[in-house]
Design a protein around this motif. Structure first.
Motif, PDB file in Angstrom:
ATOM      1  N   UNK A  78      55.030  91.108 -12.429  1.00 14.24           N
ATOM      2  CA  UNK A  78      56.098  91.965 -11.914  1.00 14.24           C
ATOM      3  C   UNK A  78      55.744  93.411 -12.209  1.00 14.24           C
ATOM      4  N   UNK A  79      56.190  94.303 -11.342  1.00 15.65           N
ATOM      5  CA  UNK A  79      56.011  95.735 -11.558  1.00 15.65           C
ATOM      6  C   UNK A  79      57.200  96.257 -12.356  1.00 15.65           C
ATOM      7  N   UNK A  80      56.939  96.994 -13.418  1.00 10.06           N
ATOM      8  CA  UNK A  80      58.006  97.482 -14.302  1.00 10.06           C
ATOM      9  C   UNK A  80      58.240  98.970 -14.082  1.00 10.06           C
ATOM     10  N   UNK A  86      65.306 105.325 -10.253  1.00  5.52           N
ATOM     11  CA  UNK A  86      65.793 104.731  -9.015  1.00  5.52           C
ATOM     12  C   UNK A  86      67.312 104.896  -8.923  1.00  5.52           C
ATOM     13  N   UNK A  87      67.876 104.331  -7.842  1.00  4.92           N
ATOM     14  CA  UNK A  87      69.332 104.304  -7.689  1.00  4.92           C
ATOM     15  C   UNK A  87      69.942 103.044  -8.308  1.00  4.92           C
ATOM     16  N   UNK A  88      69.160 102.284  -9.066  1.00  3.62           N
ATOM     17  CA  UNK A  88      69.650 101.034  -9.655  1.00  3.62           C
ATOM     18  C   UNK A  88      70.877 101.221 -10.549  1.00  3.62           C
ATOM     19  N   UNK A 172      64.610  92.112 -10.840  1.00  5.19           N
ATOM     20  CA  UNK A 172      65.580  92.000 -11.923  1.00  5.19           C
ATOM     21  C   UNK A 172      65.945  93.401 -12.412  1.00  5.19           C
ATOM     22  N   UNK A 173      67.191  93.577 -12.810  1.00  3.94           N
ATOM     23  CA  UNK A 173      67.607  94.777 -13.546  1.00  3.94           C
ATOM     24  C   UNK A 173      68.070  94.297 -14.913  1.00  3.94           C
ATOM     25  N   UNK A 174      67.408  94.784 -15.960  1.00  7.75           N
ATOM     26  CA  UNK A 174      67.748  94.357 -17.322  1.00  7.75           C
ATOM     27  C   UNK A 174      67.666  95.553 -18.252  1.00  7.75           C
ATOM     28  N   UNK A 175      68.806  95.954 -18.795  1.00  8.48           N
ATOM     29  CA  UNK A 175      68.820  97.127 -19.663  1.00  8.48           C
ATOM     30  C   UNK A 175      68.401  98.361 -18.890  1.00  8.48           C
ATOM     31  N   UNK A 178      63.586  97.808 -14.620  1.00  7.99           N
ATOM     32  CA  UNK A 178      63.585  96.963 -13.440  1.00  7.99           C
ATOM     33  C   UNK A 178      62.250  96.238 -13.398  1.00  7.99           C
ATOM     34  N   UNK A 179      62.291  94.961 -13.054  1.00  2.00           N
ATOM     35  CA  UNK A 179      61.069  94.171 -12.924  1.00  2.00           C
ATOM     36  C   UNK A 179      60.983  93.700 -11.469  1.00  2.00           C
ATOM     37  N   UNK A 180      60.040  94.267 -10.745  1.00  2.00           N
ATOM     38  CA  UNK A 180      59.960  94.119  -9.291  1.00  2.00           C
ATOM     39  C   UNK A 180      59.047  92.952  -8.924  1.00  2.00           C
ATOM     40  N   UNK A 181      59.587  92.033  -8.122  1.00  2.00           N
ATOM     41  CA  UNK A 181      58.815  90.894  -7.635  1.00  2.00           C
ATOM     42  C   UNK A 181      58.402  91.086  -6.184  1.00  2.00           C
ATOM     43  N   UNK A 182      59.243  91.741  -5.391  1.00  2.00           N
ATOM     44  CA  UNK A 182      58.948  92.031  -3.986  1.00  2.00           C
ATOM     45  C   UNK A 182      59.076  93.531  -3.778  1.00  2.00           C
ATOM     46  N   UNK A 183      57.935  94.213  -3.738  1.00  2.00           N
ATOM     47  CA  UNK A 183      57.944  95.675  -3.719  1.00  2.00           C
ATOM     48  C   UNK A 183      58.571  96.230  -2.445  1.00  2.00           C
TER      49      UNK A 183
END
Length: 307
Positions: A78-80, A86-88, A172-175, A178-183
């Motif tokens: 995953x890309x971190x 971001x706007x997350x 995923x958004x955690x804390x 973000x951990x990106x699976x589909x860029x």
């Protein structure tokens, strides 16, 4: 690097589940997108299926790669990236409390959903899984279909609207990460492509960049709205090699030696054509490298300096 230990230890099985549906608008011209979210009631069986999907996706991540404009992940990585880039945080904040006035009350509030968020909470700690919707959520697409189900050894008309929730997540958004699976879907949901378009416009208007070329028509045509080329243009601006006169002098002196197809005019300016733009971009990104061992030239997707 592996996932953070607190994410690896997160108890997905015993977490509560809330599903949020988001519609997205705006976000052009440098403005912040408008994210309108509503939560929807789900059954215990669906909650269990969503937890399983979240756990499966998390458990498949064996390593994380720092997010960059040109970095790519695979099925086991995953890309971190920090949420503040971001706007997350806007999306995460809107899922904080499922107030009654934000509950889904009608089919119209579901149709044309842009993306959905699966929000888990365990020990007051949230974990969000985000997925861009498919065509089953788009009212225009649905009007072109006749929904049927298999029943009694045959097909019958399905009069209940059906929507698909994928077993796969885009990120995923955690804390604070973000951990990106589909860029590609990540960029679409959080308007990263729009940011690249603005970057490219700013790059073209920069005097130092424009002065490199005899004319930029071919550059603009080559990039167009292509998301990969827009990323590369943003990376060129971010790296800023073109601002380094010594870098540019070495490029003019050594481009042919490393097999780059670039043309210069009598004033040392690059003369772009559609055919030479790929090599021009590789040069400005500093992505044409030579092996010290085989003395072979290689193109790379991204380059990390070794100090």
């Amino acid at each position: 690097m592996p996932l953070p230990q607190n994410l690896l230890d997160y108890d997905i099985t015993n977490a509560s589940v809330t599903v949020w549906l988001f519609k997205k608008s705006g976000g052009t011209g440098g403005t912040v997108p408008n994210y309108n979210g509503r939560w929807i009631t789900t059954t215990d069986a669906l909650d269990t299926a969503l937890r399983t999907a979240m756990q499966t996706q998390r458990d498949q991540i064996e390593e994380t790669i720092p997010f960059s404009l040109l970095a790519q992940n695979n099925e086991a990585s995953a890309l971190a990236i920090d949420t503040l880039e971001t706007h997350a945080p806007i999306v995460a904040e809107k899922t904080h409390a499922p107030l009654q006035d934000k509950a889904v009350r009608s089919l119209q509030q579901i149709q044309n959903t842009s993306f959905y968020v699966i929000r888990l909470v365990h020990n007051n700690i949230p974990l969000l899984g985000v997925r861009k919707t498919d065509t089953t959520w788009q009212s225009k697409k649905r009007r072109m279909k006749i929904d049927v189900v298999f029943d009694n050894e045959g097909l019958t008309l399905d009069e209940q609207p059906a929507f698909s929730l994928s077993q796969y997540l885009d990120f995923f958004i955690f804390g604070e990460q973000i951990f990106v699976l589909n860029k590609s879907n990540f960029e679409s949901v959080l308007h990263y492509k729009a940011a690249h378009e603005e970057d490219f416009a700013a790059l073209r208007s920069q005097d130092e960049f424009a002065a490199l070329f005899s004319d930029m028509t071919a550059i603009q045509t080559y990039v167009g709205t292509n998301k990969i080329h827009l990323r590369r243009a943003s990376a060129i601006r971010q790296k800023g090699h073109y601002l380094d006169e010594e870098f540019m002098q070495r490029l003019r002196a050594g481009f042919a030696r490393v097999g780059l197809n670039i043309e210069f005019d009598n004033n040392g300016r690059i003369v772009p054509t559609i055919d030479t733009c790929p090599d021009i971009f590789q040069a400005l990104l500093d992505h044409r490298l030579t092996s010290s061992f085989s003395e072979t030239n290689y193109d790379v997707q991204d380059a990390t300096p070794i100090i």
